[in-house]
Design a protein around this motif. Sequence first.
Motif, short mmCIF file in Angstrom:
data_model
loop_
_atom_site.label_atom_id
_atom_site.label_comp_id
_atom_site.label_asym_id
_atom_site.label_seq_id
_atom_site.Cartn_x
_atom_site.Cartn_y
_atom_site.Cartn_z
N TYR A 97 0.84 -1.20 0.00
CA TYR A 97 0.00 0.00 0.00
C TYR A 97 0.87 1.26 0.00
O TYR A 97 0.64 2.18 -0.79
N GLN A 98 1.87 1.29 0.88
CA GLN A 98 2.76 2.45 0.94
C GLN A 98 3.48 2.67 -0.40
O GLN A 98 3.60 3.80 -0.87
N THR A 99 3.93 1.59 -1.01
CA THR A 99 4.59 1.70 -2.31
C THR A 99 3.62 2.21 -3.36
O THR A 99 3.95 3.07 -4.18
N ALA A 100 2.38 1.70 -3.32
CA ALA A 100 1.38 2.11 -4.32
C ALA A 100 1.03 3.58 -4.19
O ALA A 100 0.89 4.28 -5.20
N ILE A 101 0.91 4.10 -2.95
CA ILE A 101 0.57 5.51 -2.82
C ILE A 101 1.75 6.41 -3.21
O ILE A 101 1.54 7.49 -3.75
N ARG A 102 2.96 5.95 -2.96
CA ARG A 102 4.13 6.73 -3.42
C ARG A 102 4.16 6.77 -4.94
O ARG A 102 4.43 7.81 -5.55
N GLU A 103 3.90 5.64 -5.57
CA GLU A 103 3.88 5.59 -7.03
C GLU A 103 2.75 6.45 -7.60
O GLU A 103 2.92 7.13 -8.60
N ALA A 104 1.57 6.41 -6.96
CA ALA A 104 0.45 7.22 -7.44
C ALA A 104 0.78 8.70 -7.34
O ALA A 104 0.53 9.47 -8.29
N GLY A 105 1.36 9.11 -6.23
CA GLY A 105 1.74 10.51 -6.07
C GLY A 105 2.81 10.94 -7.06
O GLY A 105 2.75 12.03 -7.64
N GLY A 106 3.78 10.07 -7.28
CA GLY A 106 4.83 10.37 -8.25
C GLY A 106 4.28 10.47 -9.67
O GLY A 106 4.66 11.34 -10.45
N GLY A 107 3.36 9.57 -9.99
CA GLY A 107 2.74 9.60 -11.31
C GLY A 107 1.93 10.87 -11.53
O GLY A 107 1.97 11.47 -12.61
N LEU A 108 1.22 11.30 -10.49
CA LEU A 108 0.45 12.54 -10.59
C LEU A 108 1.38 13.72 -10.80
O LEU A 108 1.12 14.57 -11.66
N LYS A 109 2.46 13.75 -10.05
CA LYS A 109 3.41 14.86 -10.18
C LYS A 109 3.99 14.94 -11.59
O LYS A 109 4.02 16.01 -12.20
N VAL A 110 4.41 13.81 -12.13
CA VAL A 110 4.98 13.78 -13.48
C VAL A 110 3.92 14.17 -14.51
O VAL A 110 4.19 14.97 -15.42
N SER A 111 2.72 13.65 -14.37
CA SER A 111 1.65 13.96 -15.32
C SER A 111 1.31 15.45 -15.31
O SER A 111 1.14 16.06 -16.37
N LEU A 112 1.22 16.04 -14.12
CA LEU A 112 0.90 17.46 -14.04
C LEU A 112 2.01 18.32 -14.63
O LEU A 112 1.74 19.35 -15.25
N GLU A 113 3.26 17.89 -14.46
CA GLU A 113 4.37 18.63 -15.08
C GLU A 113 4.28 18.58 -16.59
O GLU A 113 4.55 19.57 -17.27
N GLU A 114 3.90 17.42 -17.12
CA GLU A 114 3.74 17.30 -18.57
C GLU A 114 2.58 18.15 -19.07
O GLU A 114 2.63 18.71 -20.16
N CYS A 115 1.53 18.25 -18.26
CA CYS A 115 0.36 19.03 -18.65
C CYS A 115 0.68 20.53 -18.68
O CYS A 115 0.09 21.27 -19.47
N ARG A 116 1.58 20.97 -17.84
CA ARG A 116 1.88 22.41 -17.74
C ARG A 116 2.48 22.99 -19.01
O ARG A 116 2.42 24.20 -19.22
N MET B 202 1.45 22.32 -22.00
CA MET B 202 0.43 22.33 -23.05
C MET B 202 -0.30 23.67 -23.07
O MET B 202 -0.23 24.46 -22.12
N ALA B 203 -1.03 23.92 -24.16
CA ALA B 203 -1.87 25.11 -24.26
C ALA B 203 -3.02 24.99 -23.26
O ALA B 203 -3.38 23.89 -22.83
N ALA B 204 -3.61 26.11 -22.91
CA ALA B 204 -4.62 26.17 -21.85
C ALA B 204 -5.79 25.19 -22.04
O ALA B 204 -6.14 24.48 -21.09
N PRO B 205 -6.44 25.13 -23.20
CA PRO B 205 -7.58 24.19 -23.33
C PRO B 205 -7.16 22.73 -23.16
O PRO B 205 -7.84 21.96 -22.50
N GLU B 206 -6.02 22.38 -23.74
CA GLU B 206 -5.53 21.01 -23.61
C GLU B 206 -5.07 20.73 -22.19
O GLU B 206 -5.20 19.61 -21.71
N ARG B 207 -4.51 21.75 -21.54
CA ARG B 207 -3.97 21.57 -20.20
C ARG B 207 -5.07 21.19 -19.21
O ARG B 207 -4.87 20.30 -18.39
N LYS B 208 -6.21 21.83 -19.30
CA LYS B 208 -7.31 21.52 -18.37
C LYS B 208 -7.74 20.06 -18.51
O LYS B 208 -7.95 19.36 -17.53
N SER B 209 -7.88 19.62 -19.75
CA SER B 209 -8.27 18.23 -20.01
C SER B 209 -7.20 17.27 -19.50
O SER B 209 -7.51 16.25 -18.87
N CYS B 210 -5.94 17.60 -19.76
CA CYS B 210 -4.83 16.76 -19.33
C CYS B 210 -4.78 16.65 -17.81
O CYS B 210 -4.60 15.57 -17.25
N GLU B 211 -4.96 17.80 -17.13
CA GLU B 211 -4.92 17.79 -15.66
C GLU B 211 -6.06 16.99 -15.08
O GLU B 211 -5.88 16.25 -14.10
#
Length: 124
Positions: free
Chosen positions: A49-68, A70-79
């Motif tokens: 469980y601890q490993t899974a939540i660390r991975e989920a948080g890391g994945g969210l962080k990386v995904s949000l960085e990738e979304c940033r 993008m252009a505004a309309p695409e960014r909202k959908s990506c986020e």
Amino acid sequence: MTSDTRFSFLRWPCVAALALGASLAAAQAGDEASLARGAVPDTTPQQRYQTAIREAGGGLKVSLEECRVMAAPERKSCESQARARYQADMATARAILRGDPNAGPVNVVGGPIRSTEQVYEVKP
């Protein structure tokens, strides 16, 4: 000026260098211990469980960085997709904690993670 006061300014760099060397050695030992702990597979549902939540948080962080980038309309959908993936990952983590044998990590395309370990038989 006595010899003690004259050379006292030389002592401080030596003391600082010794302290720095000791702290670097301690940090390296800590890194080795951390790597050794990380090399041990999770055995309990709590550890998984601890490993899974660390991975989920890391994945969210990386995904949000990738979304940033993008252009505004695409960014909202990506986020929103990134947050939905995070919520799904956290639901999986909670299922792991409950001990569900079917719950486990999945790869990016949604399938189960396959082992990348190769086993070779060594014959004498």
